[in-house]
Structures are given as C-alpha cells and as structure tokens.
Design an enzyme around this catalytic site. Sequence first.
Site, short mmCIF file in Angstrom:
data_model
loop_
_atom_site.label_atom_id
_atom_site.label_comp_id
_atom_site.label_asym_id
_atom_site.label_seq_id
_atom_site.Cartn_x
_atom_site.Cartn_y
_atom_site.Cartn_z
N PHE A 286 2.01 0.80 -13.01
CA PHE A 286 1.61 -0.61 -11.87
C PHE A 286 1.74 1.27 -10.51
CE2 PHE A 286 3.64 -3.38 -13.88
CZ PHE A 286 3.25 -3.80 -13.58
N CYS B 11 0.03 -2.70 4.29
CA CYS B 11 -0.66 -3.88 4.51
C CYS B 11 -1.38 -4.47 5.31
CB CYS B 11 0.46 -4.89 3.94
SG CYS B 11 -0.90 -6.74 3.37
N CYS C 9 3.60 -10.67 4.56
CA CYS C 9 4.38 -11.99 4.60
C CYS C 9 5.61 -12.20 4.50
CB CYS C 9 3.54 -12.42 2.68
SG CYS C 9 1.01 -12.06 3.52
N CYS D 272 6.70 -11.00 0.70
CA CYS D 272 6.26 -9.16 0.38
C CYS D 272 7.52 -8.63 -0.35
CB CYS D 272 6.03 -8.79 1.42
SG CYS D 272 5.19 -7.35 0.61
N ASP D 273 7.38 -8.11 -1.46
CA ASP D 273 8.44 -7.26 -2.19
C ASP D 273 8.20 -5.26 -1.48
OD1 ASP D 273 6.34 -7.04 -4.17
OD2 ASP D 273 7.43 -7.86 -5.87
N THR D 274 7.51 -5.48 -1.16
CA THR D 274 7.21 -4.59 -1.00
C THR D 274 7.34 -4.01 0.42
OG1 THR D 274 5.79 -3.93 -2.45
CG2 THR D 274 5.38 -2.22 -0.97
N GLU E 289 -4.57 -6.11 -7.42
CA GLU E 289 -3.49 -7.40 -7.23
C GLU E 289 -3.89 -7.13 -5.60
OE1 GLU E 289 0.61 -7.61 -8.37
OE2 GLU E 289 -0.23 -7.75 -10.78
N HIS F 253 8.31 -11.05 -15.03
CA HIS F 253 9.67 -9.96 -15.01
C HIS F 253 11.24 -10.22 -14.70
CE1 HIS F 253 7.33 -9.57 -11.06
NE2 HIS F 253 7.64 -9.43 -10.77
#
Length: 188
Positions: free
Chosen positions: A31, A37, A41, A44-46, A100, A182
Amino acid sequence: MTTATEHTYKVNEIFYSLQGEGYYTGTPAVFLRFAGCNRACSFCDTRHDSGRPMTAAEIVRHIEAFPARHLVVTGGEPTLQLDSDLLRAIKAGGWYVQIETNGTLPVPVEVDWVTCSPKEGPWGIDRIDELKVVYQGQDVEQIAALLPTPRLFLQPCSGINVRETVDYCLTHPRWRLSLQSHKYIDIK
C-alpha cells in the site's frame, strides 16, 4: 540523495498487508498511501497533515522490499499526486497497480485497476473497474448510473450501519457487500 530538480511526492505511509476491501479482498499487496485530499470525509482513516517527501526512485526502492507485486495506491486522494512518471518507474518493476480514488479527477492510463469510492460530485474520473460506495443511506442507484461499472460494492460506514447495508444488498442483489475485513482480523 534527492536533488533540487527531482520531483517529490508527499507519502503518508508505505506498508505491506492484505487488501481488506472490494474486489481484491484477501490479496497480498503493498500500500502506497499519499497524504492530502480534496475532500474532508468524517470517516477517513488517513492523517492528511503528515507525510514525508519521497522521489519516485525512493518510492520504488521502498515497495521493492516486499514480496508481492500488487500495489494499491490510496490516500487521501492519490490522483492529486500520482502521475505517469512515478507509474512508469513502478511498472518497470513488473507491478500491477490498483488505485483507490474518490473519482474527482482522471486516473493516469498506466493504472491497471480503478476502484472508485465516490463521496460527492462533481466527478472527473474517466474509467472505473469497481464502484465501492461507503453507504450512509444515500441514493446509490443514482451514483451507479453516473459512474457505471458491473462491479458494485456497498460498504458500511465505519462498521456502524452493517445491518442496514446488508439489508440494502439483499433487496438490491446487483450490489455486493464489502466489509473492511482488515479491521475485523486486526491487521493494517
């Protein structure tokens, strides 16, 4: 050593795991997560504020350390940074490249598989291999009509509306359930 003329990319992280979502669930993959971005959102996990500059050569050296040759480019929004120069350097190593994206921008032609996870329009994407919608009760049929592909995945939003998402798939069988597997098996 990076020279002043080398283009750099802001990379949040590079790691090796199993693809946990969508069509390629269970596939060993590297990954490449870009920082930054063009959406905000809530789920979001980032962390978009963190990241380090890396050249294409540094990125390739880093991903080459892993045994799989399936690369998932994600973010943030990867199309803000991903370009043909970096993709050509990656593809020279025999990589299959999946992206993605939120679908707001076109995807470079060198990408092999496009996973579009749209949040809101307008969309500028020019091709989609799978549509993966984070379900929050929105009109997903309208989204599917605007972003056509035969592979439709509906994903619960952060696991909080699993029953509602399952029910939607059961009553609209062209949609497949995509869980963030995951997270269920506690891997990155």
